[in-house]
Design a protein around this motif. Sequence first.
Motif, PDB file in Angstrom:
ATOM      1  N   GLU A 181      29.742 -25.214  38.566  1.00 51.97           N
ATOM      2  CA  GLU A 181      29.699 -23.949  37.832  1.00 51.97           C
ATOM      3  C   GLU A 181      30.501 -24.075  36.543  1.00 51.97           C
ATOM      4  O   GLU A 181      31.664 -24.476  36.559  1.00 51.97           O
ATOM      5  CB  GLU A 181      30.278 -22.820  38.683  1.00 51.97           C
ATOM      6  CG  GLU A 181      30.062 -21.436  38.111  1.00 51.97           C
ATOM      7  CD  GLU A 181      28.617 -21.000  38.122  1.00 51.97           C
ATOM      8  OE1 GLU A 181      28.239 -20.160  37.276  1.00 51.97           O
ATOM      9  OE2 GLU A 181      27.843 -21.495  38.966  1.00 51.97           O
ATOM     10  N   GLU A 184      34.663 -20.755  31.553  1.00 56.31           N
ATOM     11  CA  GLU A 184      34.589 -20.011  30.300  1.00 56.31           C
ATOM     12  C   GLU A 184      34.750 -20.956  29.109  1.00 56.31           C
ATOM     13  O   GLU A 184      34.118 -20.771  28.069  1.00 56.31           O
ATOM     14  CB  GLU A 184      35.662 -18.923  30.263  1.00 56.31           C
ATOM     15  CG  GLU A 184      35.355 -17.720  31.138  1.00 56.31           C
ATOM     16  CD  GLU A 184      34.049 -17.031  30.754  1.00 56.31           C
ATOM     17  OE1 GLU A 184      33.783 -16.894  29.545  1.00 56.31           O
ATOM     18  OE2 GLU A 184      33.290 -16.648  31.663  1.00 56.31           O
ATOM     19  N   LEU A 187      31.448 -22.617  28.424  1.00 59.57           N
ATOM     20  CA  LEU A 187      30.515 -21.713  27.745  1.00 59.57           C
ATOM     21  C   LEU A 187      30.877 -21.555  26.270  1.00 59.57           C
ATOM     22  O   LEU A 187      30.006 -21.585  25.397  1.00 59.57           O
ATOM     23  CB  LEU A 187      30.520 -20.345  28.438  1.00 59.57           C
ATOM     24  CG  LEU A 187      30.002 -20.328  29.883  1.00 59.57           C
ATOM     25  CD1 LEU A 187      30.294 -18.983  30.542  1.00 59.57           C
ATOM     26  CD2 LEU A 187      28.509 -20.622  29.927  1.00 59.57           C
ATOM     27  N   THR A 190      30.035 -24.735  24.349  1.00 52.47           N
ATOM     28  CA  THR A 190      28.594 -24.842  24.108  1.00 52.47           C
ATOM     29  C   THR A 190      28.162 -23.973  22.942  1.00 52.47           C
ATOM     30  O   THR A 190      27.400 -24.414  22.072  1.00 52.47           O
ATOM     31  CB  THR A 190      27.819 -24.452  25.375  1.00 52.47           C
ATOM     32  OG1 THR A 190      28.256 -25.267  26.466  1.00 52.47           O
ATOM     33  CG2 THR A 190      26.315 -24.661  25.183  1.00 52.47           C
ATOM     34  N   ARG A 191      28.646 -22.745  22.908  1.00 51.04           N
ATOM     35  CA  ARG A 191      28.293 -21.851  21.799  1.00 51.04           C
ATOM     36  C   ARG A 191      28.773 -22.410  20.462  1.00 51.04           C
ATOM     37  O   ARG A 191      28.071 -22.336  19.449  1.00 51.04           O
ATOM     38  CB  ARG A 191      28.896 -20.457  22.045  1.00 51.04           C
ATOM     39  CG  ARG A 191      28.228 -19.685  23.170  1.00 51.04           C
ATOM     40  CD  ARG A 191      28.611 -18.211  23.144  1.00 51.04           C
ATOM     41  NE  ARG A 191      30.025 -18.011  23.452  1.00 51.04           N
ATOM     42  CZ  ARG A 191      30.492 -17.784  24.680  1.00 51.04           C
ATOM     43  NH1 ARG A 191      29.660 -17.772  25.724  1.00 51.04           N
ATOM     44  NH2 ARG A 191      31.785 -17.573  24.871  1.00 51.04           N
ATOM     45  N   HIS A 216      24.435 -28.788  37.246  1.00 53.91           N
ATOM     46  CA  HIS A 216      24.167 -27.431  36.767  1.00 53.91           C
ATOM     47  C   HIS A 216      23.558 -27.518  35.368  1.00 53.91           C
ATOM     48  O   HIS A 216      24.100 -28.176  34.475  1.00 53.91           O
ATOM     49  CB  HIS A 216      25.471 -26.630  36.711  1.00 53.91           C
ATOM     50  CG  HIS A 216      25.312 -25.238  36.182  1.00 53.91           C
ATOM     51  ND1 HIS A 216      25.176 -24.136  37.008  1.00 53.91           N
ATOM     52  CD2 HIS A 216      25.257 -24.766  34.900  1.00 53.91           C
ATOM     53  CE1 HIS A 216      25.061 -23.055  36.264  1.00 53.91           C
ATOM     54  NE2 HIS A 216      25.101 -23.400  34.981  1.00 53.91           N
ATOM     55  N   PHE A 218      22.570 -25.457  32.033  1.00 54.12           N
ATOM     56  CA  PHE A 218      22.753 -24.204  31.286  1.00 54.12           C
ATOM     57  C   PHE A 218      21.402 -23.554  31.005  1.00 54.12           C
ATOM     58  O   PHE A 218      21.253 -22.341  31.102  1.00 54.12           O
ATOM     59  CB  PHE A 218      23.470 -24.474  29.973  1.00 54.12           C
ATOM     60  CG  PHE A 218      24.962 -24.611  30.082  1.00 54.12           C
ATOM     61  CD1 PHE A 218      25.550 -25.399  31.058  1.00 54.12           C
ATOM     62  CD2 PHE A 218      25.791 -23.959  29.182  1.00 54.12           C
ATOM     63  CE1 PHE A 218      26.935 -25.523  31.151  1.00 54.12           C
ATOM     64  CE2 PHE A 218      27.172 -24.074  29.260  1.00 54.12           C
ATOM     65  CZ  PHE A 218      27.752 -24.863  30.248  1.00 54.12           C
ATOM     66  N   HIS A 221      19.823 -21.711  33.848  1.00 53.13           N
ATOM     67  CA  HIS A 221      20.558 -20.519  34.241  1.00 53.13           C
ATOM     68  C   HIS A 221      20.682 -19.505  33.095  1.00 53.13           C
ATOM     69  O   HIS A 221      21.474 -18.574  33.177  1.00 53.13           O
ATOM     70  CB  HIS A 221      21.949 -20.889  34.757  1.00 53.13           C
ATOM     71  CG  HIS A 221      21.939 -21.557  36.103  1.00 53.13           C
ATOM     72  ND1 HIS A 221      21.662 -22.895  36.254  1.00 53.13           N
ATOM     73  CD2 HIS A 221      22.161 -21.072  37.347  1.00 53.13           C
ATOM     74  CE1 HIS A 221      21.711 -23.213  37.535  1.00 53.13           C
ATOM     75  NE2 HIS A 221      22.015 -22.123  38.226  1.00 53.13           N
ATOM     76  N   GLN A 223      21.996 -19.789  30.149  1.00 50.84           N
ATOM     77  CA  GLN A 223      23.334 -19.793  29.532  1.00 50.84           C
ATOM     78  C   GLN A 223      23.355 -20.497  28.186  1.00 50.84           C
ATOM     79  O   GLN A 223      24.418 -20.741  27.639  1.00 50.84           O
ATOM     80  CB  GLN A 223      24.328 -20.457  30.499  1.00 50.84           C
ATOM     81  CG  GLN A 223      24.521 -19.684  31.787  1.00 50.84           C
ATOM     82  CD  GLN A 223      25.280 -20.472  32.821  1.00 50.84           C
ATOM     83  OE1 GLN A 223      25.048 -21.653  33.020  1.00 50.84           O
ATOM     84  NE2 GLN A 223      26.210 -19.814  33.493  1.00 50.84           N
TER      85      GLN A 223
END
Length: 224
Positions: A181, A184, A187, A190-191, A216, A218, A221, A223
């Motif tokens: 998983e 934060e 995430l 990645t952005r 996993h 992104f 999902h 994301q």
Amino acid sequence: MAISDWPAQDRPRERLIKEGAAALSDAELLAVFLRTGVKGKSAVALARDTVAHFGSLHGLFNASLAQFCALHGMGAAKFAQLQAVMALARRAIEEELRDGHLLGSPQAVKDYLRLILKPQAHESFFVLFLDVKNRLIETQEMFRGTLTHTSVYPREVVKAALALNAASVLLAHNHPSGTSEPSESDLLLTRTLVQALALVDVRILDHFVVAGHQVHSFSEHGQL
């Protein structure tokens, strides 16, 4: 009893040739690799004890030279052979990815990422650079250590993408002692990379997190 004294239909090598590798247990496959046992112990028994000692094939494949050679019947030569086999497996999958459309082989991508990331004891960040036809150009390990949006430098990823004339990339990193998983920090990282690469018209197609057998995505999902 030596394996050579077993009935032919029970010998691991003969069974592999006749029935295929899927018919053999982990210990039997390892026995084919080991070829011989030690005094009082067949290759299968030695292989079974070796897997049990390390807890799993994963534990065996990640053993250090010292840990491997500490077992009776093992040595530097077998350690080198095992490392060579694993490297050949990684390169065979990499060849498949270079020759084909990566987005058409999602399982091959995940298998490849497991091979390169699962053995890592530290957290590593890899980038797979792709051409306009989504074929693999090159895979680079770009960063090691605890990953945050500040420890992975977007400009280095951008520089590498431009140098390789990449049209898109796949990102991947591992969680050596956690779940797949994303955090934060993952995430946010990645952005940040999406924005940086967009400035040079390079798309991020997916970001994978590998933790043990789990991978996993992104993209899968929502994301990305």
